[in-house]
Scaffold this motif. Structure first.
Motif, PDB file in Angstrom:
ATOM      1  N   ARG A  16       0.786  -1.241   0.000  1.00 19.59           N
ATOM      2  CA  ARG A  16       0.000   0.000   0.000  1.00 19.59           C
ATOM      3  C   ARG A  16       0.809   1.278   0.000  1.00 19.59           C
ATOM      4  O   ARG A  16       0.266   2.341   0.248  1.00 19.59           O
ATOM      5  CB  ARG A  16      -0.888   0.031   1.243  1.00 19.59           C
ATOM      6  N   ASP A  17       2.119   1.187  -0.183  1.00 22.64           N
ATOM      7  CA  ASP A  17       2.990   2.370  -0.128  1.00 22.64           C
ATOM      8  C   ASP A  17       2.938   3.062   1.225  1.00 22.64           C
ATOM      9  O   ASP A  17       3.190   4.265   1.320  1.00 22.64           O
ATOM     10  CB  ASP A  17       2.638   3.385  -1.230  1.00 22.64           C
ATOM     11  N   ASP A  18       2.592   2.327   2.275  1.00 27.91           N
ATOM     12  CA  ASP A  18       2.472   2.929   3.598  1.00 27.91           C
ATOM     13  C   ASP A  18       2.455   1.807   4.645  1.00 27.91           C
ATOM     14  O   ASP A  18       2.129   0.666   4.333  1.00 27.91           O
ATOM     15  CB  ASP A  18       1.160   3.730   3.685  1.00 27.91           C
ATOM     16  N   ILE A  19       2.798   2.156   5.871  1.00 22.40           N
ATOM     17  CA  ILE A  19       2.679   1.230   6.988  1.00 22.40           C
ATOM     18  C   ILE A  19       1.455   1.654   7.786  1.00 22.40           C
ATOM     19  O   ILE A  19       1.458   2.687   8.444  1.00 22.40           O
ATOM     20  CB  ILE A  19       3.950   1.234   7.872  1.00 22.40           C
ATOM     21  N   LYS A  20       0.385   0.873   7.664  1.00 22.30           N
ATOM     22  CA  LYS A  20      -0.884   1.234   8.311  1.00 22.30           C
ATOM     23  C   LYS A  20      -1.132   0.452   9.597  1.00 22.30           C
ATOM     24  O   LYS A  20      -2.007   0.807  10.373  1.00 22.30           O
ATOM     25  CB  LYS A  20      -2.056   0.993   7.357  1.00 22.30           C
ATOM     26  N   PHE A  21      -0.393  -0.630   9.800  1.00 20.44           N
ATOM     27  CA  PHE A  21      -0.627  -1.496  10.943  1.00 20.44           C
ATOM     28  C   PHE A  21       0.704  -1.754  11.645  1.00 20.44           C
ATOM     29  O   PHE A  21       1.753  -1.796  11.005  1.00 20.44           O
ATOM     30  CB  PHE A  21      -1.245  -2.827  10.498  1.00 20.44           C
ATOM     31  N   ASP A  22       0.651  -1.952  12.947  1.00 24.11           N
ATOM     32  CA  ASP A  22       1.843  -2.327  13.690  1.00 24.11           C
ATOM     33  C   ASP A  22       2.183  -3.778  13.319  1.00 24.11           C
ATOM     34  O   ASP A  22       1.387  -4.689  13.591  1.00 24.11           O
ATOM     35  CB  ASP A  22       1.598  -2.192  15.194  1.00 24.11           C
ATOM     36  N   SER A  23       3.329  -3.979  12.690  1.00 28.63           N
ATOM     37  CA  SER A  23       3.679  -5.307  12.184  1.00 28.63           C
ATOM     38  C   SER A  23       3.840  -6.338  13.286  1.00 28.63           C
ATOM     39  O   SER A  23       3.473  -7.505  13.109  1.00 28.63           O
ATOM     40  CB  SER A  23       4.957  -5.230  11.337  1.00 28.63           C
ATOM     41  N   GLU A  24       4.360  -5.940  14.435  1.00 29.77           N
ATOM     42  CA  GLU A  24       4.522  -6.915  15.516  1.00 29.77           C
ATOM     43  C   GLU A  24       3.157  -7.378  16.035  1.00 29.77           C
ATOM     44  O   GLU A  24       2.931  -8.570  16.249  1.00 29.77           O
ATOM     45  CB  GLU A  24       5.353  -6.338  16.655  1.00 29.77           C
ATOM     46  N   THR A  25       2.239  -6.452  16.202  1.00 30.75           N
ATOM     47  CA  THR A  25       0.881  -6.824  16.624  1.00 30.75           C
ATOM     48  C   THR A  25       0.226  -7.706  15.566  1.00 30.75           C
ATOM     49  O   THR A  25      -0.413  -8.716  15.887  1.00 30.75           O
ATOM     50  CB  THR A  25       0.032  -5.565  16.870  1.00 30.75           C
ATOM     51  N   ALA A  26       0.394  -7.343  14.302  1.00 29.97           N
ATOM     52  CA  ALA A  26      -0.218  -8.110  13.211  1.00 29.97           C
ATOM     53  C   ALA A  26       0.304  -9.541  13.181  1.00 29.97           C
ATOM     54  O   ALA A  26      -0.492 -10.487  13.065  1.00 29.97           O
ATOM     55  CB  ALA A  26       0.030  -7.412  11.874  1.00 29.97           C
ATOM     56  N   ILE A  27       1.621  -9.729  13.290  1.00 29.25           N
ATOM     57  CA  ILE A  27       2.142 -11.101  13.226  1.00 29.25           C
ATOM     58  C   ILE A  27       1.793 -11.869  14.490  1.00 29.25           C
ATOM     59  O   ILE A  27       1.514 -13.074  14.424  1.00 29.25           O
ATOM     60  CB  ILE A  27       3.660 -11.140  12.910  1.00 29.25           C
TER      61      ILE A  27
END
Length: 189
Positions: A162-173
């Motif tokens: 998405r050309d952006d970081i919209k979510f916290d990757s650690e929380t997502a994984i």
């Protein structure tokens, strides 16, 4: 835009589906193979009831037509078979790979747990799927990137999507790892 996970079997295909949903993508619940596709109903996706899925014999093109716009699907396609490069040109691809010994160990656990045979896990087949890494517009994510919570790579995946970081990757994984999948052969801590 449509996305296609192209993964080696038992490399984290379903884990990647959980992760992509955590990143806001919509899952089509379509899993495409070279000679068939499977579409499971969302309410039974994680039920581990493999008898309720609908396997439909088809060619790759027909399977790909089942994937609506703005969703993603799963596959174990190789770029050198079934005219896959041409057929998937309107998809952005996410390649998932894993150490071959770990794939085979995971397959054994899966087969023992579910009494279902995985099929061909030869080096040649796994190497052929990995060839997607040589194609343009393919993001390469490894099983270890996911289970080791490599937020640098997961952030890069979000930017690629998405050309952006919209979510916290650690929380997502963490959420993706905690969610059940229909093929999880054991739970990691």
């Amino acid at each position: 835009m449509r996305y296609l996970v192209v993964s080696q079997p038992k490399s984290g295909t379903m884990l990647s589906a959980n992760l992509l949903q955590e990143f806001g993508l919509t899952f089509s619940y379509v899993h495409i193979f070279g000679n068939r596709y499977v579409k499971r109903h969302p309410e039974i996706w994680n039920s581990n009831d493999f008898h309720e899925r609908l396997a439909i014999p088809s060619d790759v093109a027909t399977g790909l037509k089942q994937v609506p716009e703005d969703t993603f699907a799963l596959s174990h396609l190789s770029p050198i078979h079934h005219n896959s490069i041409e057929l998937t040109k309107n998809f952005r691809k996410i390649l998932i790979t894993r150490d071959y010994n770990e794939i085979r160990e995971s397959a054994k656990r899966f087969e023992d747990k579910f009494d279902i045979k995985i099929g061909n896990l030869s080096d040649q087949r796994l190497d052929n799927i990995a060839l997607w890494a040589e194609q343009p517009d393919v993001f390469h994510l490894t099983f270890n990137d996911m289970i080791e919570k490599n937020t640098k790579v997961l952030d890069a995946l979000q930017v690629w999507i998405r050309d952006d970081i919209k979510f916290d990757s650690e929380t997502a994984i963490n959420n993706a790892l905690a969610n059940d999948t229909p093929t999880k052969s054991y739970l990691r801590n």
